[in-house]
Scaffold this motif. Structure first.
Motif, PDB file in Angstrom:
ATOM      1  N   GLY A  87     -12.515  -8.164   0.460  1.00 37.14           N
ATOM      2  CA  GLY A  87     -13.567  -8.873   1.173  1.00 37.14           C
ATOM      3  C   GLY A  87     -14.673  -7.894   1.541  1.00 37.14           C
ATOM      4  N   GLN A  88     -15.230  -8.047   2.738  1.00 39.65           N
ATOM      5  CA  GLN A  88     -16.168  -7.051   3.250  1.00 39.65           C
ATOM      6  C   GLN A  88     -15.365  -6.127   4.175  1.00 39.65           C
ATOM      7  OE1 GLN A  88     -19.559  -9.081   4.963  1.00 39.65           O
ATOM      8  NE2 GLN A  88     -20.540  -9.260   2.972  1.00 39.65           N
ATOM      9  N   SER A  89     -15.021  -4.971   3.654  1.00 36.62           N
ATOM     10  CA  SER A  89     -14.109  -4.061   4.345  1.00 36.62           C
ATOM     11  C   SER A  89     -14.661  -3.642   5.707  1.00 36.62           C
ATOM     12  CB  SER A  89     -13.871  -2.818   3.478  1.00 36.62           C
ATOM     13  OG  SER A  89     -13.079  -1.882   4.165  1.00 36.62           O
ATOM     14  N   LEU A  90     -13.812  -3.721   6.731  1.00 35.01           N
ATOM     15  CA  LEU A  90     -14.202  -3.260   8.063  1.00 35.01           C
ATOM     16  C   LEU A  90     -14.237  -1.743   8.124  1.00 35.01           C
ATOM     17  CD1 LEU A  90     -12.054  -5.687  10.254  1.00 35.01           C
ATOM     18  CD2 LEU A  90     -14.428  -5.961   9.504  1.00 35.01           C
ATOM     19  N   SER A  91     -13.362  -1.100   7.367  1.00 32.95           N
ATOM     20  CA  SER A  91     -13.304   0.360   7.304  1.00 32.95           C
ATOM     21  C   SER A  91     -12.730   0.752   5.948  1.00 32.95           C
ATOM     22  CB  SER A  91     -12.439   0.932   8.431  1.00 32.95           C
ATOM     23  OG  SER A  91     -12.271   2.332   8.253  1.00 32.95           O
ATOM     24  N   PRO A  92     -13.563   1.123   4.988  1.00 33.50           N
ATOM     25  CA  PRO A  92     -13.057   1.476   3.653  1.00 33.50           C
ATOM     26  C   PRO A  92     -12.018   2.582   3.682  1.00 33.50           C
ATOM     27  CG  PRO A  92     -15.434   1.181   3.597  1.00 33.50           C
ATOM     28  CD  PRO A  92     -15.031   1.123   5.039  1.00 33.50           C
ATOM     29  N   TRP A  93     -12.168   3.572   4.572  1.00 36.78           N
ATOM     30  CA  TRP A  93     -11.191   4.655   4.622  1.00 36.78           C
ATOM     31  C   TRP A  93      -9.820   4.123   5.046  1.00 36.78           C
ATOM     32  CZ3 TRP A  93     -12.081   9.022   2.331  1.00 36.78           C
ATOM     33  CH2 TRP A  93     -13.384   9.496   2.213  1.00 36.78           C
ATOM     34  N   VAL A  94      -9.807   3.247   6.054  1.00 34.70           N
ATOM     35  CA  VAL A  94      -8.546   2.665   6.505  1.00 34.70           C
ATOM     36  C   VAL A  94      -7.943   1.794   5.414  1.00 34.70           C
ATOM     37  CG1 VAL A  94      -7.498   1.063   8.141  1.00 34.70           C
ATOM     38  CG2 VAL A  94      -9.133   2.759   8.953  1.00 34.70           C
ATOM     39  N   ASP A  95      -8.778   0.982   4.767  1.00 37.63           N
ATOM     40  CA  ASP A  95      -8.274   0.079   3.730  1.00 37.63           C
ATOM     41  C   ASP A  95      -7.704   0.849   2.544  1.00 37.63           C
ATOM     42  OD1 ASP A  95      -8.799  -2.170   5.163  1.00 37.63           O
ATOM     43  OD2 ASP A  95     -10.726  -2.591   4.228  1.00 37.63           O
ATOM     44  N   GLY A 101      -0.661   3.691   0.783  1.00 36.74           N
ATOM     45  CA  GLY A 101       0.659   3.665   1.394  1.00 36.74           C
ATOM     46  C   GLY A 101       1.500   2.502   0.897  1.00 36.74           C
ATOM     47  N   SER A 102       0.882   1.338   0.769  1.00 37.39           N
ATOM     48  CA  SER A 102       1.605   0.163   0.284  1.00 37.39           C
ATOM     49  C   SER A 102       2.023   0.340  -1.168  1.00 37.39           C
ATOM     50  CB  SER A 102       0.732  -1.082   0.429  1.00 37.39           C
ATOM     51  OG  SER A 102       0.391  -1.293   1.779  1.00 37.39           O
ATOM     52  N   PHE A 103       1.165   0.960  -1.957  1.00 35.32           N
ATOM     53  CA  PHE A 103       1.505   1.207  -3.358  1.00 35.32           C
ATOM     54  C   PHE A 103       2.714   2.137  -3.457  1.00 35.32           C
ATOM     55  CE2 PHE A 103       1.153   2.961  -7.594  1.00 35.32           C
ATOM     56  CZ  PHE A 103       0.717   1.885  -8.354  1.00 35.32           C
ATOM     57  N   ALA A 104       2.748   3.144  -2.582  1.00 38.29           N
ATOM     58  CA  ALA A 104       3.893   4.059  -2.571  1.00 38.29           C
ATOM     59  C   ALA A 104       5.182   3.317  -2.207  1.00 38.29           C
ATOM     60  CB  ALA A 104       3.649   5.199  -1.581  1.00 38.29           C
ATOM     61  N   MET A 105       5.099   2.401  -1.235  1.00 35.61           N
ATOM     62  CA  MET A 105       6.269   1.598  -0.885  1.00 35.61           C
ATOM     63  C   MET A 105       6.741   0.777  -2.081  1.00 35.61           C
ATOM     64  SD  MET A 105       5.238   0.249   2.924  1.00 35.61           S
ATOM     65  CE  MET A 105       6.671  -0.815   3.006  1.00 35.61           C
ATOM     66  N   GLY A 106       5.776   0.218  -2.817  1.00 35.26           N
ATOM     67  CA  GLY A 106       6.122  -0.569  -3.987  1.00 35.26           C
ATOM     68  C   GLY A 106       6.760   0.261  -5.088  1.00 35.26           C
ATOM     69  N   MET A 107       6.309   1.505  -5.234  1.00 35.75           N
ATOM     70  CA  MET A 107       6.930   2.387  -6.224  1.00 35.75           C
ATOM     71  C   MET A 107       8.405   2.594  -5.902  1.00 35.75           C
ATOM     72  SD  MET A 107       3.983   5.277  -6.956  1.00 35.75           S
ATOM     73  CE  MET A 107       4.886   6.008  -8.340  1.00 35.75           C
ATOM     74  N   GLY A 108       8.721   2.723  -4.619  1.00 34.74           N
ATOM     75  CA  GLY A 108      10.118   2.830  -4.229  1.00 34.74           C
ATOM     76  C   GLY A 108      10.883   1.560  -4.543  1.00 34.74           C
ATOM     77  N   LEU A 109      10.262   0.427  -4.268  1.00 38.63           N
ATOM     78  CA  LEU A 109      10.901  -0.858  -4.526  1.00 38.63           C
ATOM     79  C   LEU A 109      11.227  -1.038  -6.003  1.00 38.63           C
ATOM     80  CD1 LEU A 109      11.631  -3.792  -3.560  1.00 38.63           C
ATOM     81  CD2 LEU A 109       9.251  -4.387  -4.061  1.00 38.63           C
ATOM     82  N   PHE A 110      10.319  -0.630  -6.874  1.00 40.61           N
ATOM     83  CA  PHE A 110      10.475  -0.894  -8.304  1.00 40.61           C
ATOM     84  C   PHE A 110      11.156   0.235  -9.078  1.00 40.61           C
ATOM     85  CE2 PHE A 110       6.873  -3.789  -7.344  1.00 40.61           C
ATOM     86  CZ  PHE A 110       7.456  -4.959  -7.791  1.00 40.61           C
ATOM     87  N   THR A 164      -5.302  -5.824   3.204  1.00 36.56           N
ATOM     88  CA  THR A 164      -5.290  -4.866   2.091  1.00 36.56           C
ATOM     89  C   THR A 164      -3.922  -4.259   1.818  1.00 36.56           C
ATOM     90  OG1 THR A 164      -5.967  -3.145   3.654  1.00 36.56           O
ATOM     91  CG2 THR A 164      -7.709  -4.200   2.374  1.00 36.56           C
ATOM     92  N   GLY A 165      -2.974  -4.373   2.744  1.00 34.39           N
ATOM     93  CA  GLY A 165      -1.695  -3.695   2.568  1.00 34.39           C
ATOM     94  C   GLY A 165      -0.757  -4.385   1.605  1.00 34.39           C
ATOM     95  N   GLU A 166      -0.412  -5.641   1.903  1.00 37.15           N
ATOM     96  CA  GLU A 166       0.603  -6.335   1.115  1.00 37.15           C
ATOM     97  C   GLU A 166       0.249  -6.479  -0.365  1.00 37.15           C
ATOM     98  OE1 GLU A 166      -0.570  -7.212   3.981  1.00 37.15           O
ATOM     99  OE2 GLU A 166       1.061  -7.644   5.378  1.00 37.15           O
ATOM    100  N   PRO A 167      -0.992  -6.801  -0.733  1.00 38.72           N
ATOM    101  CA  PRO A 167      -1.291  -6.975  -2.167  1.00 38.72           C
ATOM    102  C   PRO A 167      -0.973  -5.748  -3.003  1.00 38.72           C
ATOM    103  CG  PRO A 167      -3.064  -7.891  -0.836  1.00 38.72           C
ATOM    104  CD  PRO A 167      -2.159  -7.155   0.103  1.00 38.72           C
TER     105      PRO A 167
END
Length: 221
Positions: A87-95, A101-110, A164-167
Motif C-alpha cells: 500500500g502506501q508504506s508508513l515506514s519503508p524501513w520498518v516494512d 524477518g517473515s521471509f526468514a521464518m518461512g525459510m525455516g517452515l519450508f 507486510t509481515g504475513e505475506p
C-alpha cells in the motif's frame, strides 16, 4: 483499526484543552499537562475492534536462485528478489525489516524446522536447538533484494497502508519450489526422469535422498 479507535477516543477527551475559542492551538505538551493535571482526564483508552474490518489482498512477486550439493543435500540461496505491495508504506524501513524477518521464518517452515516425536511415547524429540533448526544468518540469501510497490492506495488500511509481515511467509515458498527444480535437474543428470514430490520442510536429509545419487555415479573412469 483498534489503535486508531483508541486514538480517536483520546482526541475527543483532549478537545476541550486544545484551544479556547478564538485562540491559537496550544502545544501538545501543554494540552496533555492541562488534561492530566487540572482536568483529571483519563489518558488511557481501550478498544476491541469489532466487527472485523473488511479484508484486502496483498500481492507480491518472488524469485529465488539456489545452489544444491547433491551429495549432502546442503543448499545455499545465492539470491532472492522480493517485490511486495505494501500500500502506501508508513515506514519503508520498518516494512522491509518485517518482510525480511517473515521471509526468514518461512525459510525455516519450508526447509529446516521439522518436528519429530517418539513413536512409542509421543514425546517431542526436537525440543532444543541441537536437534531443531530455525534459520540462522548463514541460511539467509547471500543477495536479498526487497522492494515495495510505490504509490498504491489501500482505502481500507490505516493511512492507505497494508500489512507486510504475513505475506512474506507465504512468498518464502519460492525457496521450496527452487529447491525442487534443483533436485529435478540433479535427478535428470542421474537418469531419473520421473516425478518426485518435495514436502515441507525439505531438510538436507530429505533433499539428498530425493536426488537419488549414489557413490557409483561419481567414480572417475
Amino acid at each position: 483499526m483498534a489503535a486508531r479507535s483508541a486514538c480517536q477516543q483520546l482526541l475527543e477527551r483532549l478537545k476541550p484543552f486544545r484551544a479556547a475559542e478564538g485562540e491559537p492551538q496550544r502545544p501538545w505538551l501543554q494540552v496533555v499537562q492541562m488534561a492530566s493535571g487540572k482536568g483529571g482526564v483519563n489518558l488511557s483508552a481501550h478498544c476491541v475492534q469489532a466487527p472485523k474490518p473488511a479484508g484486502y489482498s496483498v500481492l507480491g512477486l518472488t524469485a529465488a536462485e539456489v545452489e544444491l550439493d547433491v551429495l549432502t543435500g546442503e543448499n545455499r540461496f545465492n539470491r532472492v528478489d522480493l517485490y511486495e505491495d505494501a500500500g502506501q508504506s508508513l515506514s519503508p524501513w520498518v516494512d522491509v525489516g518485517q518482510i525480511e524477518g517473515s521471509f526468514a521464518m518461512g525459510m525455516g517452515l519450508f526447509l529446516t524446522e521439522r518436528h519429530r516425536y517418539d513413536p512409542a511415547t509421543g514425546q517431542k524429540l526436537t525440543n532444543r536447538a541441537w536437534n531443531y533448526y530455525p534459520p540462522t544468518h548463514k541460511d539467509m540469501p547471500r543477495d536479498f533484494r526487497v522492494k515495495l510497490l510505490k504509490n498504491n492506495k489501500n482505502d481500507i488500511g490505516i493511512f492507505n497502508s497494508k500489512a507486510t509481515g504475513e505475506p512474506a511467509v507465504c512468498m518464502s515458498s519460492v525457496c521450496l519450489m527452487a529447491l525442487q527444480q534443483a533436485v529435478a535437474a540433479a535427478r535428470r543428470d542421474s537418469g531419473h526422469n520421473d516425478w518426485v514430490t518435495i514436502n515441507a520442510p525439505s531438510t538436507v536429509e530429505d533433499t539428498q535422498m530425493a536426488c537419488q545419487t549414489s557413490a557409483e555415479m561419481f567414480v572417475l573412469s
